[in-house]
Every structure is written in C-alpha cells, then in structure tokens.
Design a protein around this motif. Sequence first.
Motif, PDB file in Angstrom:
ATOM      1  N   LYS A  99      16.548  20.639 -21.907  1.00 15.32           N
ATOM      2  CA  LYS A  99      15.706  19.457 -22.148  1.00 15.32           C
ATOM      3  C   LYS A  99      16.233  18.288 -21.328  1.00 15.32           C
ATOM      4  O   LYS A  99      17.392  17.889 -21.464  1.00 15.32           O
ATOM      5  CB  LYS A  99      15.707  19.109 -23.638  1.00 15.32           C
ATOM      6  CG  LYS A  99      15.013  20.157 -24.501  1.00 15.32           C
ATOM      7  CD  LYS A  99      15.134  19.865 -25.972  1.00 15.32           C
ATOM      8  CE  LYS A  99      16.535  20.106 -26.484  1.00 15.32           C
ATOM      9  NZ  LYS A  99      16.625  20.057 -27.953  1.00 15.32           N
ATOM     10  N   GLY A 100      15.379  17.757 -20.481  1.00 15.95           N
ATOM     11  CA  GLY A 100      15.829  16.689 -19.601  1.00 15.95           C
ATOM     12  C   GLY A 100      14.747  15.674 -19.323  1.00 15.95           C
ATOM     13  O   GLY A 100      13.631  15.732 -19.868  1.00 15.95           O
ATOM     14  N   VAL A 101      15.068  14.727 -18.465  1.00 11.68           N
ATOM     15  CA  VAL A 101      14.113  13.708 -18.049  1.00 11.68           C
ATOM     16  C   VAL A 101      14.535  13.195 -16.684  1.00 11.68           C
ATOM     17  O   VAL A 101      15.725  13.163 -16.364  1.00 11.68           O
ATOM     18  CB  VAL A 101      14.063  12.537 -19.065  1.00 11.68           C
ATOM     19  CG1 VAL A 101      15.367  11.753 -19.075  1.00 11.68           C
ATOM     20  CG2 VAL A 101      12.881  11.600 -18.791  1.00 11.68           C
ATOM     21  N   GLU A 102      13.546  12.841 -15.852  1.00  8.63           N
ATOM     22  CA  GLU A 102      13.812  12.097 -14.625  1.00  8.63           C
ATOM     23  C   GLU A 102      13.443  10.650 -14.925  1.00  8.63           C
ATOM     24  O   GLU A 102      12.273  10.271 -14.889  1.00  8.63           O
ATOM     25  CB  GLU A 102      12.999  12.634 -13.450  1.00  8.63           C
ATOM     26  CG  GLU A 102      13.340  11.924 -12.148  1.00  8.63           C
ATOM     27  CD  GLU A 102      12.553  12.433 -10.951  1.00  8.63           C
ATOM     28  OE1 GLU A 102      12.868  11.991  -9.819  1.00  8.63           O
ATOM     29  OE2 GLU A 102      11.629  13.254 -11.123  1.00  8.63           O
ATOM     30  N   VAL A 103      14.458   9.871 -15.268  1.00 12.79           N
ATOM     31  CA  VAL A 103      14.237   8.511 -15.746  1.00 12.79           C
ATOM     32  C   VAL A 103      14.300   7.534 -14.587  1.00 12.79           C
ATOM     33  O   VAL A 103      15.184   7.609 -13.737  1.00 12.79           O
ATOM     34  CB  VAL A 103      15.258   8.147 -16.843  1.00 12.79           C
ATOM     35  CG1 VAL A 103      16.693   8.210 -16.332  1.00 12.79           C
ATOM     36  CG2 VAL A 103      14.977   6.784 -17.431  1.00 12.79           C
ATOM     37  N   ASP A 104      13.347   6.617 -14.552  1.00 10.88           N
ATOM     38  CA  ASP A 104      13.312   5.626 -13.480  1.00 10.88           C
ATOM     39  C   ASP A 104      14.465   4.631 -13.602  1.00 10.88           C
ATOM     40  O   ASP A 104      14.780   4.161 -14.700  1.00 10.88           O
ATOM     41  CB  ASP A 104      11.987   4.867 -13.518  1.00 10.88           C
ATOM     42  CG  ASP A 104      10.986   5.445 -12.550  1.00 10.88           C
ATOM     43  OD1 ASP A 104      10.958   6.679 -12.399  1.00 10.88           O
ATOM     44  OD2 ASP A 104      10.236   4.664 -11.937  1.00 10.88           O
ATOM     45  N   ILE A 105      15.055   4.320 -12.446  1.00  5.97           N
ATOM     46  CA  ILE A 105      16.005   3.209 -12.363  1.00  5.97           C
ATOM     47  C   ILE A 105      15.191   1.959 -12.059  1.00  5.97           C
ATOM     48  O   ILE A 105      14.555   1.867 -11.004  1.00  5.97           O
ATOM     49  CB  ILE A 105      17.055   3.453 -11.262  1.00  5.97           C
ATOM     50  CG1 ILE A 105      17.826   4.747 -11.517  1.00  5.97           C
ATOM     51  CG2 ILE A 105      18.018   2.267 -11.171  1.00  5.97           C
ATOM     52  CD1 ILE A 105      18.764   5.139 -10.372  1.00  5.97           C
ATOM     53  N   LEU A 106      15.179   1.020 -12.989  1.00  6.19           N
ATOM     54  CA  LEU A 106      14.405  -0.197 -12.791  1.00  6.19           C
ATOM     55  C   LEU A 106      15.065  -1.072 -11.729  1.00  6.19           C
ATOM     56  O   LEU A 106      16.192  -0.823 -11.300  1.00  6.19           O
ATOM     57  CB  LEU A 106      14.268  -0.940 -14.112  1.00  6.19           C
ATOM     58  CG  LEU A 106      13.665  -0.105 -15.264  1.00  6.19           C
ATOM     59  CD1 LEU A 106      13.574  -0.937 -16.535  1.00  6.19           C
ATOM     60  CD2 LEU A 106      12.307   0.458 -14.879  1.00  6.19           C
ATOM     61  N   GLU A 107      14.362  -2.098 -11.311  1.00  4.24           N
ATOM     62  CA  GLU A 107      14.831  -2.905 -10.176  1.00  4.24           C
ATOM     63  C   GLU A 107      16.189  -3.556 -10.433  1.00  4.24           C
ATOM     64  O   GLU A 107      16.978  -3.763  -9.510  1.00  4.24           O
ATOM     65  CB  GLU A 107      13.790  -3.975  -9.833  1.00  4.24           C
ATOM     66  CG  GLU A 107      14.055  -4.672  -8.517  1.00  4.24           C
ATOM     67  CD  GLU A 107      12.870  -5.502  -8.060  1.00  4.24           C
ATOM     68  OE1 GLU A 107      13.107  -6.504  -7.366  1.00  4.24           O
ATOM     69  OE2 GLU A 107      11.716  -5.163  -8.408  1.00  4.24           O
TER      70      GLU A 107
ATOM     71  N   VAL B 271      20.097  14.266 -17.873  1.00 12.69           N
ATOM     72  CA  VAL B 271      19.443  13.009 -17.510  1.00 12.69           C
ATOM     73  C   VAL B 271      19.563  12.830 -15.998  1.00 12.69           C
ATOM     74  O   VAL B 271      20.665  12.704 -15.459  1.00 12.69           O
ATOM     75  CB  VAL B 271      20.070  11.805 -18.240  1.00 12.69           C
ATOM     76  CG1 VAL B 271      19.452  10.502 -17.729  1.00 12.69           C
ATOM     77  CG2 VAL B 271      19.883  11.943 -19.741  1.00 12.69           C
ATOM     78  N   VAL B 272      18.423  12.858 -15.331  1.00 13.89           N
ATOM     79  CA  VAL B 272      18.347  12.660 -13.884  1.00 13.89           C
ATOM     80  C   VAL B 272      17.793  11.260 -13.658  1.00 13.89           C
ATOM     81  O   VAL B 272      16.677  10.953 -14.112  1.00 13.89           O
ATOM     82  CB  VAL B 272      17.437  13.715 -13.224  1.00 13.89           C
ATOM     83  CG1 VAL B 272      17.307  13.457 -11.732  1.00 13.89           C
ATOM     84  CG2 VAL B 272      17.966  15.121 -13.483  1.00 13.89           C
ATOM     85  N   ALA B 273      18.545  10.398 -12.997  1.00 11.21           N
ATOM     86  CA  ALA B 273      18.099   9.027 -12.728  1.00 11.21           C
ATOM     87  C   ALA B 273      17.587   8.931 -11.296  1.00 11.21           C
ATOM     88  O   ALA B 273      18.167   9.531 -10.383  1.00 11.21           O
ATOM     89  CB  ALA B 273      19.244   8.045 -12.957  1.00 11.21           C
ATOM     90  N   ALA B 274      16.510   8.160 -11.104  1.00 12.09           N
ATOM     91  CA  ALA B 274      15.884   8.134  -9.778  1.00 12.09           C
ATOM     92  C   ALA B 274      15.265   6.778  -9.478  1.00 12.09           C
ATOM     93  O   ALA B 274      14.756   6.096 -10.369  1.00 12.09           O
ATOM     94  CB  ALA B 274      14.804   9.213  -9.679  1.00 12.09           C
TER      95      ALA B 274
END
Length: 574
Positions: free
Chosen positions: A411-419, A436-439
């Motif tokens: 179970k994972g997520v590609e979570v947005d890195i905000l500005e 948790v994959v940050a992008a």
Amino acid sequence: MAADNETIAAVFDELADLHEIEGDNPFRVRAYRNAARTLRGLGREAAQLLAAGEDLTRLPGIGRELAAKIAEIVATGTCAALERARARVPHGLVELLHVPGLGPVRVRTLHRALGIDSPEALAEAARAGRLRALPGFGERLEARILEALQARLDQARRFPLHKVEPVVARLLAYLRHTPGVARVEPAGSFRRRRDTVGDLDVLAVAADGAAVGDRLAAWEETAEVLSRGPTRASIVHRDGIQVDLRVVPLESFGAAWHYFTGAKAHNIAVRRMGQARGLKINEYGVFRGGERIAGVDEASVYAAVALPWIPPELREDRGELEAARQGALPRLVERADLRGDLHCHTTASDGRDDLEAMARAAQARGLEYLAITEHSRRLRIARGLDERGLLRHFTAIDELNARLEGITLLKGVEVDILEDGRLDLPDRVLERCEVVVAAVHSAFGLDAGRQTRRILRALDHPLVHVLAHPTGRLLGRRPPYAVDLAAVIRRAARNGVWLELNANPWRLDLDDVHCRMARDEGARIALSSDAHAAAELDHLRHGIDQARRGWLEARDVVNTRPLEALRPLLAARR
C-alpha cells in the motif's frame, strides 16, 4: 512487414495532433489519444489479433471506425485519414506542439496571426519580439519559447532510445535475411544503451559487401540513400535516423565491433594502451608490425592490452579502464535481479488497468511484490486521491492480497511535494502507507535555490521512502528543472531516502551520471517502472539499461531484495 503497435499508436497520436491544431471536435481528438494509449498497453500485437480474426472493437476505446483504421495501418503503415490531415496542416505546426508552453490553441494563434509554420519561423519571430503581443503569450513565455527552441536545436539529431529500438529490430531482421550475410549487429550509442541515439551504426559480416549495401538501400523504410560502396552504405530512415552500415571480414569483426561501439575517448585510451605495448589497434584488428594478433572478437582486443572484456554500457572513458586494470569492474545489475517494483498506478487514479490485472502482470514478470502508489489529491489531472479515497483503496488492496498467492501488493502513494516542500497529504494518512513516494509535479520553473530547498524539506520528512523522478525531465520534451542535485543526493543518502531511477523510457530519471554519483555518495536507488498499465511493467528493462550505465550493482538497488529483507528497510524510515 505488418505495422506494430507502436507504429499504429504513432499514427493516432499524429492524427490527434493534427485535428487539435485544426480545432476539431475534442471528443475525436480524445478518441485518437485513448486509442494510442490502448495500443501501447496491449500485451499482443494488433496485427496478431487481426490475423486470428479477433474483434478489435472489444478493446477499450476502440469503435468500428478506429478498428477499421487499425486494420488499414497494419496493412499499409499509414491510413488515408492521416494523409488527408497531413495535406491540410503544415508539418511544421506539429513540430511546434513539442515546444514547451505551446498547445494546439497557441499553435493555431501563431499560424493565423503571424503565419508561423515551423520551429525556425517561430524562433525568428521570438527573437524579433513579435510573440509577446499575441493573446495568451507575453514576454516571459516568449523568452521561455526561445530558450526551449535553442535546447531542441542542440539535441536535434538525437532520438530517444526506445523509439529507435523497433527500427533496429526490423532492420536487423531484414539484413539477416540477406543471402551470404553471416552476422549483423548494432554498435555505437545504441549498443552502449545511451538514453538517446544519434546516428545508428550497424556492422555486418558478409562475402559480398556491395550486396548488403544494395539490400539496405532497397529497404522499404529507407527514405534517402546517402552513399553506397563495397564495404559501407549510409541511408536516412523514414523517421529521420541516419543508418551507417559497415561490412567487415569475420577475422576483423571483434575489432570493428569494439571500435564502433565505444565512445571516442574510450577508444583513444585503448589505442594508447596498445601503443605503449608496441601494438596498433584499429577497426581491422590488433597488429604487431604487419601481423594481426587479435580482433576476431572483442575479448581478444581487450586481452591484447591485458584487460578483461568491458560491458558496452561502461565504455565512456569514465574510469572503466582503470577499474578493469585493477579487477574492480562492477558486477552490473541485471533484470533478473529485480524482485519487486515500488512505483505504479491503477485505474484508481490515472492508470489503465485495475489492481488485480497489475498484480497478475507483475507476477508473470517474475516479481514478488508491487507497490501501488496512486497520485495524491493535488494532481487532479491524474484523478489524485484524497484521504478518504486512498484509505478505501487500501481496503481493496488488503482484500486482494488475501486472495493472491505468489505476489504481494504494498500500500503506497505518490504524494505531491508542494511548492514550499510540504507534502500533499497529512501524516495520519502517510502513516498508513507501506511505501511513500514523494514527487514534484508542479512549479517546475522555480529557481535552483527554491527548488532545491523544496525537495530537501521533503527529504527531511520522516515518512518519505522514495524521491520519484528527481529532475522532472522528459527526453526531448521537457528539460530537467533547475536543482542542486548533488545536494539532493547527499541529503537522501544522509536520511536514508531512496532515489528513484524512473524506468519510463521518456524519463530515465535519474540519468546515468547521477546514478553513479548516488552510488558513490552511499544513496540507494529504487528502480521502478512508474507503470500506468500492465504492459508498462516492461519498462523495467529500460531502467536496467540506465542503471548499468550508472555502474549500479544489484546491492545498490533496493528492490533487488526479497520482500522479507525490504520490509525492515521500509520500517526503518519510521
């Protein structure tokens, strides 16, 4: 030869582009785009389905009209609708769509207001300051367009590796059926598996070199014959790639393959090593005086200078010769080393196959685990999930895992890195994720200082496991954003965050140089497909090519570990 799925998809992409420029019905444009995606995600060739009498309208998004066009393209390599659209729309306008910041509406505006119909005309207008007054443009966009056009000019003669691969496969099959040909092999940057390829070098062993050159000139995909002779020929492929064929005798094949594969600096260094031993090394062999002492295979060329055979991916003169001399060449990672994939998407966000289809496809490819990492809520264009949607998705993963055998979904997520470097989801949600994959998916235009601080803040978050596609590049389409990547790599190594080598062939991000930098700094790599369909799990092989160019061994790649060894590493970040 019947057109393959990539060829058919390219026809539909071009039709969509042309109709968009004309301002045609958006539903028709979308239908062509969806058809192209469907074809690229098929597990079988459309030509095979047609030959078996299968109904193509059963494929997602393929109606009777599109099915008929597919059959026409399979038979002819094109379709009448495309030829009519090409006749209506100047070809240069399609090229303008690949300039960052330009979509069909702006391309239409440029053409109607200023008569611009090519990248060259656009560059001239931008330099003269004529774009800024147009509606929807402005001075900043004008400057960005000019910069992007210069970058495209710098890369004009290079093609993404994965676009060249089907051309090479067809060419080799064609030439190997030439009577009297004993062997045909690719060389050059293609064999070194560079992410982009300029001219394509091909070697052949044959009794009659002129006959092989004539055969190349007569190939149905040859657009222009540049030269022909008894030992060499050059053509321009219909896609614009120059192909240089050289025919060599069997006793010289290894020397020629070595000579035409290695980067210039690598070959010069090997020749100098030979000179120090009183040897002459060239494409014809290794000579002591007038006697050929080696050259029938590549190993004999390297052995002549007391070196082991060096994998083609390393032949760039970046330390490989010294490593070979010391017996310290890396044992490069292979596709068979991968035990799992840590980045993919399903129909829950912007993927095209559901959970079970992705799981079965991963298992069929020899993987034992697959991280399902849907987009987070910020990326609305990709149908990103909010907290409630993500948790429902996790329940579906748990239910499917209870039925699966031989494959485990994480179970994972590609979570947005905000500005500002914050993450798009709260910690209470991220704590429920196994991966948790940050992008970065937005604000690519930040200056290097702000972009670097943004990413470093995300790397400091204790719940992040992976930094996805660390530079944001798309080969030939979007340059990397400005960032101090050395600082990012060092912070990732310090914090134990893994850097992704995104294997999507348009990304291949990290590049080879930074893969090696990451290895040297002690940062680990997650080699992931970023698959949005079951067939795209095959992208992993493109990532392996890049990893090998980056000197990576299996131990440098986290997902070469079995699941029981990976779980403690995932837990350690918490």
